[in-house]
Design a protein around this motif. Structure first.
Motif, PDB file in Angstrom:
ATOM      1  N   ARG A 208      37.425  47.728  27.662  1.00 16.39           N
ATOM      2  CA  ARG A 208      38.389  49.056  27.006  1.00 16.39           C
ATOM      3  C   ARG A 208      39.210  50.060  28.614  1.00 16.39           C
ATOM      4  NH1 ARG A 208      34.054  49.366  23.921  1.00 16.39           N
ATOM      5  NH2 ARG A 208      33.027  50.337  24.846  1.00 16.39           N
ATOM      6  N   ARG A 209      39.008  49.796  29.693  1.00 17.41           N
ATOM      7  CA  ARG A 209      38.928  50.306  31.263  1.00 17.41           C
ATOM      8  C   ARG A 209      40.498  49.829  31.300  1.00 17.41           C
ATOM      9  NH1 ARG A 209      34.941  52.419  35.421  1.00 17.41           N
ATOM     10  NH2 ARG A 209      36.954  52.610  36.752  1.00 17.41           N
ATOM     11  N   PHE A 210      40.336  48.603  31.071  1.00 16.41           N
ATOM     12  CA  PHE A 210      41.823  47.692  31.588  1.00 16.41           C
ATOM     13  C   PHE A 210      42.188  47.475  30.420  1.00 16.41           C
ATOM     14  CE2 PHE A 210      38.538  46.837  35.383  1.00 16.41           C
ATOM     15  CZ  PHE A 210      38.912  46.805  36.470  1.00 16.41           C
ATOM     16  N   GLY A 211      42.399  47.868  29.387  1.00 17.35           N
ATOM     17  CA  GLY A 211      43.116  47.580  28.170  1.00 17.35           C
ATOM     18  C   GLY A 211      43.297  46.259  28.156  1.00 17.35           C
ATOM     19  N   GLY A 212      42.311  45.724  28.169  1.00 20.18           N
ATOM     20  CA  GLY A 212      41.985  44.033  27.578  1.00 20.18           C
ATOM     21  C   GLY A 212      41.774  43.597  28.413  1.00 20.18           C
ATOM     22  N   THR A 213      41.207  42.088  28.935  1.00 21.10           N
ATOM     23  CA  THR A 213      40.998  41.055  29.251  1.00 21.10           C
ATOM     24  C   THR A 213      41.089  40.093  29.830  1.00 21.10           C
ATOM     25  OG1 THR A 213      38.623  39.866  29.354  1.00 21.10           O
ATOM     26  CG2 THR A 213      40.478  39.592  28.260  1.00 21.10           C
ATOM     27  N   THR A 214      41.168  39.531  31.505  1.00 29.43           N
ATOM     28  CA  THR A 214      41.223  39.034  31.582  1.00 29.43           C
ATOM     29  C   THR A 214      40.973  38.454  32.769  1.00 29.43           C
ATOM     30  OG1 THR A 214      41.180  39.860  34.123  1.00 29.43           O
ATOM     31  CG2 THR A 214      42.944  41.017  33.771  1.00 29.43           C
ATOM     32  N   GLY A 215      41.071  37.135  33.424  1.00 34.54           N
ATOM     33  CA  GLY A 215      40.003  35.830  34.070  1.00 34.54           C
ATOM     34  C   GLY A 215      39.040  36.592  35.536  1.00 34.54           C
ATOM     35  N   ASP A 216      39.037  37.476  35.953  1.00 30.13           N
ATOM     36  CA  ASP A 216      37.978  38.127  36.650  1.00 30.13           C
ATOM     37  C   ASP A 216      37.150  39.160  35.570  1.00 30.13           C
ATOM     38  OD1 ASP A 216      39.785  37.304  39.253  1.00 30.13           O
ATOM     39  OD2 ASP A 216      41.201  38.917  39.278  1.00 30.13           O
ATOM     40  N   LEU A 217      38.241  39.413  34.699  1.00 22.87           N
ATOM     41  CA  LEU A 217      37.198  40.022  34.766  1.00 22.87           C
ATOM     42  C   LEU A 217      35.663  39.271  33.093  1.00 22.87           C
ATOM     43  CD1 LEU A 217      39.546  43.122  32.626  1.00 22.87           C
ATOM     44  CD2 LEU A 217      37.767  43.094  34.102  1.00 22.87           C
ATOM     45  N   ALA A 218      36.456  38.440  33.375  1.00 21.29           N
ATOM     46  CA  ALA A 218      34.999  37.145  32.862  1.00 21.29           C
ATOM     47  C   ALA A 218      34.514  36.478  33.429  1.00 21.29           C
ATOM     48  CB  ALA A 218      35.880  36.226  31.961  1.00 21.29           C
ATOM     49  N   GLY A 219      35.188  36.626  34.969  1.00 20.21           N
ATOM     50  CA  GLY A 219      33.910  36.279  36.044  1.00 20.21           C
ATOM     51  C   GLY A 219      33.071  37.222  35.863  1.00 20.21           C
ATOM     52  N   TRP A 220      33.556  38.900  36.018  1.00 25.61           N
ATOM     53  CA  TRP A 220      32.543  39.323  36.426  1.00 25.61           C
ATOM     54  C   TRP A 220      31.282  40.037  35.095  1.00 25.61           C
ATOM     55  CZ3 TRP A 220      30.490  43.461  33.246  1.00 25.61           C
ATOM     56  CH2 TRP A 220      30.512  44.773  33.753  1.00 25.61           C
TER      57      TRP A 220
ATOM     58  N   LYS B 288      47.860  50.389  38.178  1.00 23.90           N
ATOM     59  CA  LYS B 288      47.154  50.596  39.007  1.00 23.90           C
ATOM     60  C   LYS B 288      45.997  49.650  39.155  1.00 23.90           C
ATOM     61  CE  LYS B 288      47.543  50.510  43.787  1.00 23.90           C
ATOM     62  NZ  LYS B 288      48.533  50.090  44.810  1.00 23.90           N
ATOM     63  N   MET B 289      45.084  49.326  38.972  1.00 22.43           N
ATOM     64  CA  MET B 289      44.022  48.589  39.083  1.00 22.43           C
ATOM     65  C   MET B 289      44.548  46.911  38.139  1.00 22.43           C
ATOM     66  SD  MET B 289      40.548  50.798  37.261  1.00 22.43           S
ATOM     67  CE  MET B 289      41.163  50.640  35.062  1.00 22.43           C
ATOM     68  N   LEU B 290      44.919  47.451  37.503  1.00 26.40           N
ATOM     69  CA  LEU B 290      44.979  45.743  37.453  1.00 26.40           C
ATOM     70  C   LEU B 290      46.136  45.195  38.629  1.00 26.40           C
ATOM     71  CD1 LEU B 290      46.552  45.807  34.082  1.00 26.40           C
ATOM     72  CD2 LEU B 290      44.740  44.828  34.451  1.00 26.40           C
ATOM     73  N   GLU B 291      46.825  45.966  39.150  1.00 27.49           N
ATOM     74  CA  GLU B 291      47.653  45.348  40.418  1.00 27.49           C
ATOM     75  C   GLU B 291      46.918  44.727  41.391  1.00 27.49           C
ATOM     76  OE1 GLU B 291      50.245  47.724  42.780  1.00 27.49           O
ATOM     77  OE2 GLU B 291      51.445  48.526  40.170  1.00 27.49           O
ATOM     78  N   ILE B 292      45.357  45.510  41.636  1.00 25.73           N
ATOM     79  CA  ILE B 292      44.435  45.427  42.194  1.00 25.73           C
ATOM     80  C   ILE B 292      43.759  44.119  42.219  1.00 25.73           C
ATOM     81  CG2 ILE B 292      42.338  46.048  43.563  1.00 25.73           C
ATOM     82  CD1 ILE B 292      43.181  48.947  42.673  1.00 25.73           C
TER      83      ILE B 292
ATOM     84  N   GLY C 199      36.001  36.629  40.704  1.00 28.89           N
ATOM     85  CA  GLY C 199      36.738  37.375  40.128  1.00 28.89           C
ATOM     86  C   GLY C 199      35.608  38.493  39.677  1.00 28.89           C
ATOM     87  N   PHE C 200      34.093  38.445  39.971  1.00 28.13           N
ATOM     88  CA  PHE C 200      33.434  39.786  40.218  1.00 28.13           C
ATOM     89  C   PHE C 200      33.727  40.782  40.669  1.00 28.13           C
ATOM     90  CE2 PHE C 200      30.038  41.281  42.309  1.00 28.13           C
ATOM     91  CZ  PHE C 200      29.612  42.302  41.549  1.00 28.13           C
ATOM     92  N   MET C 201      33.565  40.225  42.153  1.00 24.53           N
ATOM     93  CA  MET C 201      34.136  41.123  43.140  1.00 24.53           C
ATOM     94  C   MET C 201      35.511  41.014  43.202  1.00 24.53           C
ATOM     95  SD  MET C 201      33.107  38.386  46.550  1.00 24.53           S
ATOM     96  CE  MET C 201      33.535  39.692  47.792  1.00 24.53           C
ATOM     97  N   ASP C 202      36.576  41.416  42.823  1.00 32.22           N
ATOM     98  CA  ASP C 202      38.550  41.470  42.431  1.00 32.22           C
ATOM     99  C   ASP C 202      38.011  43.132  41.354  1.00 32.22           C
ATOM    100  OD1 ASP C 202      39.344  40.081  44.133  1.00 32.22           O
ATOM    101  OD2 ASP C 202      40.103  38.633  42.623  1.00 32.22           O
ATOM    102  N   VAL C 203      37.325  42.891  40.520  1.00 35.72           N
ATOM    103  CA  VAL C 203      36.402  43.828  39.844  1.00 35.72           C
ATOM    104  C   VAL C 203      36.538  45.137  40.212  1.00 35.72           C
ATOM    105  CG1 VAL C 203      35.451  44.658  37.410  1.00 35.72           C
ATOM    106  CG2 VAL C 203      36.584  42.702  37.248  1.00 35.72           C
ATOM    107  N   ILE C 204      35.245  44.384  40.841  1.00 31.90           N
ATOM    108  CA  ILE C 204      33.875  45.793  41.791  1.00 31.90           C
ATOM    109  C   ILE C 204      35.268  46.478  42.987  1.00 31.90           C
ATOM    110  CG2 ILE C 204      33.305  46.239  43.862  1.00 31.90           C
ATOM    111  CD1 ILE C 204      31.873  45.530  40.649  1.00 31.90           C
ATOM    112  N   ASP C 205      36.489  45.688  43.599  1.00 33.04           N
ATOM    113  CA  ASP C 205      37.335  46.557  43.759  1.00 33.04           C
ATOM    114  C   ASP C 205      38.185  47.603  43.188  1.00 33.04           C
ATOM    115  OD1 ASP C 205      36.910  46.026  46.507  1.00 33.04           O
ATOM    116  OD2 ASP C 205      38.023  44.268  47.129  1.00 33.04           O
TER     117      ASP C 205
END
Length: 256
Positions: free
Chosen positions: A221-233, A99-103, A83-89
């Motif tokens: 706030r940048r993503f408009g909410g949280t996801t599992g990847d953000l939780a991993g980050w 687009k960030m959510l797609e990534i 999740g950390f790596m996905d968020v960095i990407d």
């Protein structure tokens, strides 16, 4: 029996321990996050036992630090690092929210993610090496695995989801007040354990956890909410910042 089913599901989902999850009904999904901190408590016990044993064997600080870094990743199967790596990407793309959510959903790994993961591993290795032989600091940080997961679960139930689907959405949708109450108890117990075991360094670790939570809020706030990847980050950043804070205070105490 319902609590046992949720505990089994939590360990099956967030660890690589040989636990069978069984069937996930809505009631079980609503309780999983309440037991997520327990996954961290068990990790802390395993980590402390392993590092204490390596200390007793007199291994080199480098090998001791390498074990401290690798063991949690092996225990979780790397799910939080992923999740950390996905968020960095996603953040490195400097793209609009959609687009960030797609990534985040893209299984491919970009160069920025690899660089960030390498930096995280190097920093964690170096910081742990500074604490080789310091049993109190080690115990404090091992207790912190429960706190970081309690904070992650609390944020998941507090921040709005960024997507209308996904694993985190499934875990938070049926969650009730009881889950929040359980998570709060876990957080309080973990923080108390850190203070009892670590003393002054525990205060630095708790401050580091709060700093990581503030950074997490800005990211959400940048993503408009949280996801599992953000939780991993958040977990990866929280535990690294707590580690850095403990090393800093330990060194300051030695100087003063």
């Amino acid at each position: 029996m319902r609590a046992l089913a949720a505990i089994r599901a939590a360990f099956a989902l967030f660890s690589r321990l040989p636990v069978r999850a069984g069937e996930w009904d809505e009631d079980t999904r609503g309780r999983i996050l309440a037991w997520f901190p327990l996954v961290g408590v068990v990790l802390g016990l395993i980590q402390f036992g392993a590092l204490y044993g390596l200390n007793a064997l007199g291994v080199s600080p480098a090998l001791w630090a390498a074990a401290a870094v690798v063991l949690p990743i092996a225990y979780t199967g790397g799910i939080h690092m992923d999740g950390f790596m996905d968020v960095i990407d996603a953040v490195s793309a400097r793209a609009p929210r959609e687009k960030m959510l797609e990534i985040l959903h893209d299984p491919r790994c970009g160069a920025f993610a690899v660089i960030a993961a390498g930096c995280w591993l190097l920093l964690a290795f170096g910081l742990w090496q500074e604490l080789a032989g310091n049993v109190l600091a080690m115990a404090c940080l091992c207790a912190g695995y429960g706190l970081s997961r309690a904070m992650s679960a609390w944020c998941a139930l507090t921040f709005p989801p960024a997507r209308s689907n996904g694993l985190l959405r499934d875990l938070t949708q049926p969650a009730a007040t009881g889950a929040r109450r359980g998570i709060l108890i876990w957080a309080q117990c973990s923080a108390l354990a850190m203070v009892v075991l670590g003393g002054i360094p525990a205060g630095a670790a708790l401050a580091g956890a709060l700093i990581a939570a503030l950074l997490y809020g800005r990211l959400v706030r940048r993503f408009g909410g949280t996801t599992g990847d953000l939780a991993g980050w958040f977990l990866m950043v929280c535990e690294l910042v707590m580690l850095a804070a403990v090393v800093l205070i330990v060194r300051l105490m030695e100087v003063l």
